[in-house]
Design an enzyme around this catalytic site. Sequence first.
Site, PDB file in Angstrom:
ATOM      1  N   ASP A   6      53.014  53.695 -46.883  1.00 28.53           N
ATOM      2  CA  ASP A   6      51.862  53.848 -47.786  1.00 28.53           C
ATOM      3  C   ASP A   6      50.707  53.065 -47.164  1.00 28.53           C
ATOM      4  O   ASP A   6      50.900  52.324 -46.191  1.00 28.53           O
ATOM      5  CB  ASP A   6      52.223  53.269 -49.169  1.00 28.53           C
ATOM      6  CG  ASP A   6      51.054  53.307 -50.152  1.00 28.53           C
ATOM      7  OD1 ASP A   6      50.300  54.299 -50.161  1.00 28.53           O
ATOM      8  OD2 ASP A   6      50.872  52.326 -50.909  1.00 28.53           O
ATOM      9  N   SER A   7      49.534  53.215 -47.737  1.00 29.64           N
ATOM     10  CA  SER A   7      48.394  52.430 -47.272  1.00 29.64           C
ATOM     11  C   SER A   7      48.589  50.937 -47.541  1.00 29.64           C
ATOM     12  O   SER A   7      48.001  50.098 -46.878  1.00 29.64           O
ATOM     13  CB  SER A   7      47.128  52.895 -47.983  1.00 29.64           C
ATOM     14  OG  SER A   7      47.309  52.792 -49.381  1.00 29.64           O
ATOM     15  N   TYR A  38      43.273  53.935 -48.306  1.00 22.92           N
ATOM     16  CA  TYR A  38      43.166  55.231 -47.634  1.00 22.92           C
ATOM     17  C   TYR A  38      42.277  56.189 -48.432  1.00 22.92           C
ATOM     18  O   TYR A  38      41.766  57.163 -47.892  1.00 22.92           O
ATOM     19  CB  TYR A  38      44.552  55.875 -47.489  1.00 22.92           C
ATOM     20  CG  TYR A  38      45.408  55.400 -46.331  1.00 22.92           C
ATOM     21  CD1 TYR A  38      45.026  54.344 -45.507  1.00 22.92           C
ATOM     22  CD2 TYR A  38      46.626  56.036 -46.069  1.00 22.92           C
ATOM     23  CE1 TYR A  38      45.840  53.924 -44.464  1.00 22.92           C
ATOM     24  CE2 TYR A  38      47.436  55.627 -45.020  1.00 22.92           C
ATOM     25  CZ  TYR A  38      47.052  54.571 -44.223  1.00 22.92           C
ATOM     26  OH  TYR A  38      47.857  54.175 -43.191  1.00 22.92           O
ATOM     27  N   CYS A  69      52.496  57.971 -50.323  1.00 21.98           N
ATOM     28  CA  CYS A  69      51.070  57.845 -50.617  1.00 21.98           C
ATOM     29  C   CYS A  69      50.529  59.260 -50.789  1.00 21.98           C
ATOM     30  O   CYS A  69      50.750  60.116 -49.916  1.00 21.98           O
ATOM     31  CB  CYS A  69      50.392  57.151 -49.440  1.00 21.98           C
ATOM     32  SG  CYS A  69      48.598  57.169 -49.504  1.00 21.98           S
ATOM     33  N   THR A  71      47.402  60.217 -50.825  1.00 27.89           N
ATOM     34  CA  THR A  71      46.282  60.497 -49.927  1.00 27.89           C
ATOM     35  C   THR A  71      46.805  60.898 -48.545  1.00 27.89           C
ATOM     36  O   THR A  71      46.359  61.897 -47.964  1.00 27.89           O
ATOM     37  CB  THR A  71      45.369  59.252 -49.831  1.00 27.89           C
ATOM     38  OG1 THR A  71      45.170  58.732 -51.151  1.00 27.89           O
ATOM     39  CG2 THR A  71      44.038  59.602 -49.232  1.00 27.89           C
ATOM     40  N   GLU A 150      46.352  46.849 -58.367  1.00 24.83           N
ATOM     41  CA  GLU A 150      46.777  45.910 -57.330  1.00 24.83           C
ATOM     42  C   GLU A 150      46.403  44.472 -57.698  1.00 24.83           C
ATOM     43  O   GLU A 150      47.090  43.531 -57.335  1.00 24.83           O
ATOM     44  CB  GLU A 150      46.136  46.303 -56.013  1.00 24.83           C
ATOM     45  CG  GLU A 150      47.043  46.052 -54.844  1.00 24.83           C
ATOM     46  CD  GLU A 150      46.745  47.011 -53.721  1.00 24.83           C
ATOM     47  OE1 GLU A 150      46.031  46.598 -52.824  1.00 24.83           O
ATOM     48  OE2 GLU A 150      47.209  48.166 -53.760  1.00 24.83           O
ATOM     49  N   CYS A 182      48.824  59.334 -57.602  1.00 34.38           N
ATOM     50  CA  CYS A 182      48.639  58.154 -56.746  1.00 34.38           C
ATOM     51  C   CYS A 182      49.851  57.264 -56.996  1.00 34.38           C
ATOM     52  O   CYS A 182      50.274  57.097 -58.150  1.00 34.38           O
ATOM     53  CB  CYS A 182      47.356  57.418 -57.129  1.00 34.38           C
ATOM     54  SG  CYS A 182      47.142  55.847 -56.249  1.00 34.38           S
ATOM     55  N   HIS A 184      50.204  54.215 -57.047  1.00 39.45           N
ATOM     56  CA  HIS A 184      49.966  53.023 -57.871  1.00 39.45           C
ATOM     57  C   HIS A 184      50.118  53.331 -59.370  1.00 39.45           C
ATOM     58  O   HIS A 184      50.348  52.440 -60.173  1.00 39.45           O
ATOM     59  CB  HIS A 184      48.523  52.517 -57.690  1.00 39.45           C
ATOM     60  CG  HIS A 184      48.275  51.799 -56.412  1.00 39.45           C
ATOM     61  ND1 HIS A 184      48.342  52.401 -55.187  1.00 39.45           N
ATOM     62  CD2 HIS A 184      47.925  50.498 -56.175  1.00 39.45           C
ATOM     63  CE1 HIS A 184      48.037  51.517 -54.248  1.00 39.45           C
ATOM     64  NE2 HIS A 184      47.775  50.361 -54.820  1.00 39.45           N
TER      65      HIS A 184
END
Length: 262
Positions: A6-7, A38, A69, A71, A150, A182, A184
């Site tokens: 992931d980013s 990202y 991820c 993206t 985050e 996403c 997250h």
Amino acid sequence: MIGIFDSGIGGLTVANAIRKQLPEVPMMYFGDSAHLPYGDKSPELIRHYAARIAHYLVDQGCRIVVIACNTASAQAFETVKDVAGPHIPVVNVIDPVAAEVAVRYKGEKVGVIGTKGTIRSKVYAKRIQKLSPDIRVASLATPLLAPMIEEGFFKNDISQAVIHTYLAKPALKGISALILGCTHYPLIRKQVQAYFGNQVEVIDSTDTVAEEVAALYHNLDPQPAGAGENHFIVSDYTDAFERSTRIFFKERVSLEEVRLWD
Ligand code: DGL
């Protein structure tokens, strides 16, 4: 090993779901913290980063690669498959959800929220409508959500206000389901569900993706020999990152730093 990237550390939500399905199987997680987010980057740059990470995971002996991820799944799936070659399966976090939605929401309207990159790519609409052309897909970029989560802001007044402001947008009127596009966003699933009540089903990809990974793992030939250690790697280490792993993985993990770009 199962390679997951992931980013940053948001993809640990996917790693956590995979761990539940395959508790004995070692995983190598790579969070490209040197280059996050990202969500605002160009497709070319994301493909460049994803290819380098995929090379690394394959070189380390990973037998499956998971793009944890949205993206990167939207922009770099083909690139990662090219790097992995014909014998290492690559899983993205979009197709399993698109397949589920295409079967369950025929003739209805579904919403997707995600980073600017994911929404700009229109990847969910393309993949869902390829399978079920009569599903309408409304997409909304929600770029404040990932950095907010985050920072640990997902259960307070500020996060509530941000989430509600996004979900009240006219684009999402009349949806039957909302895809959390996403990695997250599983952290705010409850808050999103509370906003909509029972009117809208909230869908995140973690369990569906983990089930797909488990099925692929059991089909590997030859079957991997056995247990080993998990590795959690970032491309730029900070204490704050290590502390935040607990939010996404339900326990704090020790991060190793590997500077792929030096
Ligand atoms: N976890 C990433 C995703 O699923 C978003 C975070 C970022 O912008 O890097 O798209």
